[in-house]
Scaffold this motif. Structure first.
Motif, PDB file in Angstrom:
ATOM      1  N   SER A  16       0.824  -1.209   0.000  1.00 61.91           N
ATOM      2  CA  SER A  16       0.000   0.000   0.000  1.00 61.91           C
ATOM      3  C   SER A  16       0.859   1.261   0.000  1.00 61.91           C
ATOM      4  CB  SER A  16      -0.927  -0.002   1.227  1.00 61.91           C
ATOM      5  OG  SER A  16      -1.869  -1.047   1.141  1.00 61.91           O
ATOM      6  N   LYS A  17       1.937   1.246   0.772  1.00 64.38           N
ATOM      7  CA  LYS A  17       2.850   2.386   0.796  1.00 64.38           C
ATOM      8  C   LYS A  17       3.436   2.629  -0.593  1.00 64.38           C
ATOM      9  CE  LYS A  17       5.661   3.158   4.191  1.00 64.38           C
ATOM     10  NZ  LYS A  17       6.711   2.998   5.226  1.00 64.38           N
ATOM     11  N   LYS A  18       3.816   1.542  -1.256  1.00 64.79           N
ATOM     12  CA  LYS A  18       4.380   1.677  -2.599  1.00 64.79           C
ATOM     13  C   LYS A  18       3.339   2.239  -3.564  1.00 64.79           C
ATOM     14  CE  LYS A  18       6.955  -0.799  -6.165  1.00 64.79           C
ATOM     15  NZ  LYS A  18       6.218  -0.174  -7.285  1.00 64.79           N
ATOM     16  N   LYS A  19       2.089   1.816  -3.415  1.00 64.74           N
ATOM     17  CA  LYS A  19       1.031   2.346  -4.276  1.00 64.74           C
ATOM     18  C   LYS A  19       0.874   3.853  -4.084  1.00 64.74           C
ATOM     19  CE  LYS A  19      -1.785  -1.858  -4.699  1.00 64.74           C
ATOM     20  NZ  LYS A  19      -3.081  -2.500  -4.369  1.00 64.74           N
ATOM     21  N   PHE A  20       0.958   4.296  -2.836  1.00 66.55           N
ATOM     22  CA  PHE A  20       0.863   5.736  -2.565  1.00 66.55           C
ATOM     23  C   PHE A  20       2.043   6.478  -3.187  1.00 66.55           C
ATOM     24  CE2 PHE A  20      -1.925   4.780   1.269  1.00 66.55           C
ATOM     25  CZ  PHE A  20      -3.047   5.399   0.739  1.00 66.55           C
ATOM     26  N   LEU A  21       3.246   5.951  -3.008  1.00 72.28           N
ATOM     27  CA  LEU A  21       4.439   6.602  -3.552  1.00 72.28           C
ATOM     28  C   LEU A  21       4.397   6.627  -5.076  1.00 72.28           C
ATOM     29  CD1 LEU A  21       7.069   5.035  -1.130  1.00 72.28           C
ATOM     30  CD2 LEU A  21       6.399   7.442  -1.206  1.00 72.28           C
ATOM     31  N   ASP A  22       3.952   5.520  -5.672  1.00 69.39           N
ATOM     32  CA  ASP A  22       3.821   5.471  -7.132  1.00 69.39           C
ATOM     33  C   ASP A  22       2.772   6.471  -7.610  1.00 69.39           C
ATOM     34  OD1 ASP A  22       5.711   3.475  -7.245  1.00 69.39           O
ATOM     35  OD2 ASP A  22       4.265   1.842  -7.485  1.00 69.39           O
ATOM     36  N   ALA A  23       1.706   6.626  -6.822  1.00 69.78           N
ATOM     37  CA  ALA A  23       0.646   7.577  -7.191  1.00 69.78           C
ATOM     38  C   ALA A  23       1.163   9.004  -7.175  1.00 69.78           C
ATOM     39  CB  ALA A  23      -0.540   7.425  -6.231  1.00 69.78           C
ATOM     40  N   VAL A  24       1.972   9.325  -6.168  1.00 67.02           N
ATOM     41  CA  VAL A  24       2.585  10.663  -6.120  1.00 67.02           C
ATOM     42  C   VAL A  24       3.415  10.900  -7.375  1.00 67.02           C
ATOM     43  CG1 VAL A  24       4.254  12.129  -4.923  1.00 67.02           C
ATOM     44  CG2 VAL A  24       2.582  10.816  -3.605  1.00 67.02           C
ATOM     45  N   GLY A  25       4.217   9.906  -7.749  1.00 67.13           N
ATOM     46  CA  GLY A  25       5.042  10.033  -8.948  1.00 67.13           C
ATOM     47  C   GLY A  25       4.217  10.204 -10.206  1.00 67.13           C
ATOM     48  N   LYS A  26       3.129   9.440 -10.326  1.00 66.23           N
ATOM     49  CA  LYS A  26       2.279   9.534 -11.520  1.00 66.23           C
ATOM     50  C   LYS A  26       1.621  10.902 -11.620  1.00 66.23           C
ATOM     51  CE  LYS A  26      -1.540   7.260 -13.906  1.00 66.23           C
ATOM     52  NZ  LYS A  26      -2.502   6.123 -13.874  1.00 66.23           N
ATOM     53  N   ILE A  27       1.100  11.390 -10.499  1.00 65.92           N
ATOM     54  CA  ILE A  27       0.452  12.710 -10.511  1.00 65.92           C
ATOM     55  C   ILE A  27       1.470  13.810 -10.795  1.00 65.92           C
ATOM     56  CG2 ILE A  27      -0.759  14.403  -9.068  1.00 65.92           C
ATOM     57  CD1 ILE A  27      -2.069  11.991  -7.640  1.00 65.92           C
ATOM     58  N   LEU A  28       2.619  13.700 -10.178  1.00 65.21           N
ATOM     59  CA  LEU A  28       3.667  14.700 -10.402  1.00 65.21           C
ATOM     60  C   LEU A  28       4.088  14.708 -11.866  1.00 65.21           C
ATOM     61  CD1 LEU A  28       5.518  16.743  -8.927  1.00 65.21           C
ATOM     62  CD2 LEU A  28       7.144  14.888  -8.596  1.00 65.21           C
ATOM     63  N   ARG A  29       4.188  13.519 -12.450  1.00 67.86           N
ATOM     64  CA  ARG A  29       4.631  13.389 -13.839  1.00 67.86           C
ATOM     65  C   ARG A  29       3.595  13.913 -14.828  1.00 67.86           C
ATOM     66  NH1 ARG A  29       5.187   8.423 -13.597  1.00 67.86           N
ATOM     67  NH2 ARG A  29       3.326   7.696 -14.688  1.00 67.86           N
ATOM     68  N   THR A  30       2.315  13.687 -14.546  1.00 66.96           N
ATOM     69  CA  THR A  30       1.272  14.016 -15.516  1.00 66.96           C
ATOM     70  C   THR A  30       0.565  15.344 -15.268  1.00 66.96           C
ATOM     71  OG1 THR A  30      -0.341  12.738 -14.223  1.00 66.96           O
ATOM     72  CG2 THR A  30       0.839  11.585 -15.994  1.00 66.96           C
ATOM     73  N   LYS A  31       0.485  15.763 -13.990  1.00 67.82           N
ATOM     74  CA  LYS A  31      -0.286  16.963 -13.665  1.00 67.82           C
ATOM     75  C   LYS A  31       0.503  18.035 -12.920  1.00 67.82           C
ATOM     76  CE  LYS A  31      -4.587  14.295 -13.364  1.00 67.82           C
ATOM     77  NZ  LYS A  31      -5.730  13.915 -12.504  1.00 67.82           N
ATOM     78  N   GLY A  32       1.652  17.668 -12.373  1.00 69.81           N
ATOM     79  CA  GLY A  32       2.451  18.654 -11.632  1.00 69.81           C
ATOM     80  C   GLY A  32       2.175  18.614 -10.143  1.00 69.81           C
ATOM     81  N   TYR A  33       3.062  19.271  -9.369  1.00 69.36           N
ATOM     82  CA  TYR A  33       2.984  19.179  -7.911  1.00 69.36           C
ATOM     83  C   TYR A  33       1.739  19.847  -7.334  1.00 69.36           C
ATOM     84  CZ  TYR A  33       4.782  23.990  -7.729  1.00 69.36           C
ATOM     85  OH  TYR A  33       4.950  25.346  -7.879  1.00 69.36           O
ATOM     86  N   THR A  34       1.128  20.799  -8.048  1.00 66.26           N
ATOM     87  CA  THR A  34      -0.065  21.468  -7.521  1.00 66.26           C
ATOM     88  C   THR A  34      -1.265  20.514  -7.432  1.00 66.26           C
ATOM     89  OG1 THR A  34      -0.639  22.250  -9.745  1.00 66.26           O
ATOM     90  CG2 THR A  34       0.650  23.745  -8.342  1.00 66.26           C
ATOM     91  N   ALA A  35      -1.201  19.388  -8.144  1.00 67.73           N
ATOM     92  CA  ALA A  35      -2.310  18.423  -8.129  1.00 67.73           C
ATOM     93  C   ALA A  35      -2.152  17.374  -7.035  1.00 67.73           C
ATOM     94  CB  ALA A  35      -2.412  17.733  -9.490  1.00 67.73           C
ATOM     95  N   LEU A  36      -1.118  17.494  -6.229  1.00 69.71           N
ATOM     96  CA  LEU A  36      -0.883  16.502  -5.171  1.00 69.71           C
ATOM     97  C   LEU A  36      -1.789  16.785  -3.970  1.00 69.71           C
ATOM     98  CD1 LEU A  36       3.018  16.226  -5.344  1.00 69.71           C
ATOM     99  CD2 LEU A  36       1.357  14.491  -6.039  1.00 69.71           C
ATOM    100  N   LYS A  37      -2.978  16.232  -4.014  1.00 68.91           N
ATOM    101  CA  LYS A  37      -3.957  16.369  -2.942  1.00 68.91           C
ATOM    102  C   LYS A  37      -4.294  14.980  -2.406  1.00 68.91           C
ATOM    103  CE  LYS A  37      -4.246  20.735  -4.093  1.00 68.91           C
ATOM    104  NZ  LYS A  37      -3.599  21.796  -3.275  1.00 68.91           N
TER     105      LYS A  37
END
Length: 212
Positions: A16-37
């Motif tokens: 689950s932790k890895k899924k969260f970390l991977d999700a942060v990376g995917k959002i950062l890669r596709t939408k930018g840090y402002t989308a990290l909610k």
């Protein structure tokens, strides 16, 4: 049975932790840090958002852990250097050449690393400040262990040269990813162009060691 249950819980937590970390990376890669909610991270990970607080003590803890996992120079820490056991008789030349070439390839191949660098330049954040302090501690160890004794009175000049090389390699990769691949007539997105940059890295580093 109890031991297996505990082991299973640990594995589930790590997944689950890895899924969260991977999700942060995917959002950062596709939408930018402002989308990290919280909600968007949980939805992307497919894990209950409550687990962000359980595993990371909140979104800040999650993002901080992600940042630590992505930075190239933070991984080149004192323990890792001791494992590598770099040559000391060449003043760190072969070690620094390998590190600079690896950094160049790492940032080019990782969209997350590129977005992360832009993030560092765009937002003040305690964890980012702490990260730069960790980077400096690691680089200071490298300089003192491998280079200062070799260059002696010219050590500060070498630090300046390395600073330009590290930051320049970061910029070339970010530029080629975002606003065009040709810089000073060299296409950084082609194997030929990247080989030219790598040859220049080797040339500058060897020239520094031969003339300082």
């Amino acid at each position: 049975m109890e031991r297996k249950s505990v082991a299973g819980s640990i594995r589930n937590k790590e997944r689950s932790k890895k899924k969260f970390l991977d999700a942060v990376g995917k959002i950062l890669r596709t939408k930018g840090y402002t989308a990290l909610k919280v909600n968007s991270i949980a939805a992307t990970a497919g894990v209950d958002k409550k687990m962000i607080y359980s595993y990371f003590e909140g979104i800040d803890g999650l993002i901080d852990e992600y940042i630590r996992s992505q930075d190239y120079w933070s991984k080149v820490n004192i323990k890792e250097i001791e494992k590598i056991k770099p040559k000391l008789d060449d003043g760190g030349k072969s070690f620094m050449e390998e590190m600079l070439l690896s950094q160049f390839d790492h940032v080019y191949s990782s969209k997350e690393a590129q977005k992360f660098l832009l993030w560092c330049l765009s937002e003040p954040r305690k964890s980012l400040k702490k990260l730069t302090e960790t980077q400096e501690e690691n680089r200071e160890h490298i300089f003192k262990l491998l280079m200062d004794a070799h260059f002696k009175d010219n050590a500060e000049d070498v630090r300046s040269i390395v600073a330009i090389m590290v930051s320049g390699l970061y910029y070339l990769n970010m530029f080629s990813s975002l606003n065009g691949s040709i810089f000073c007539g060299i296409d950084v997105n082609t194997p030929k162009g990247r080989d030219q940059i790598k040859k220049a890295i080797t040339f500058m580093l060897h020239h520094t060691y031969e003339n300082l």
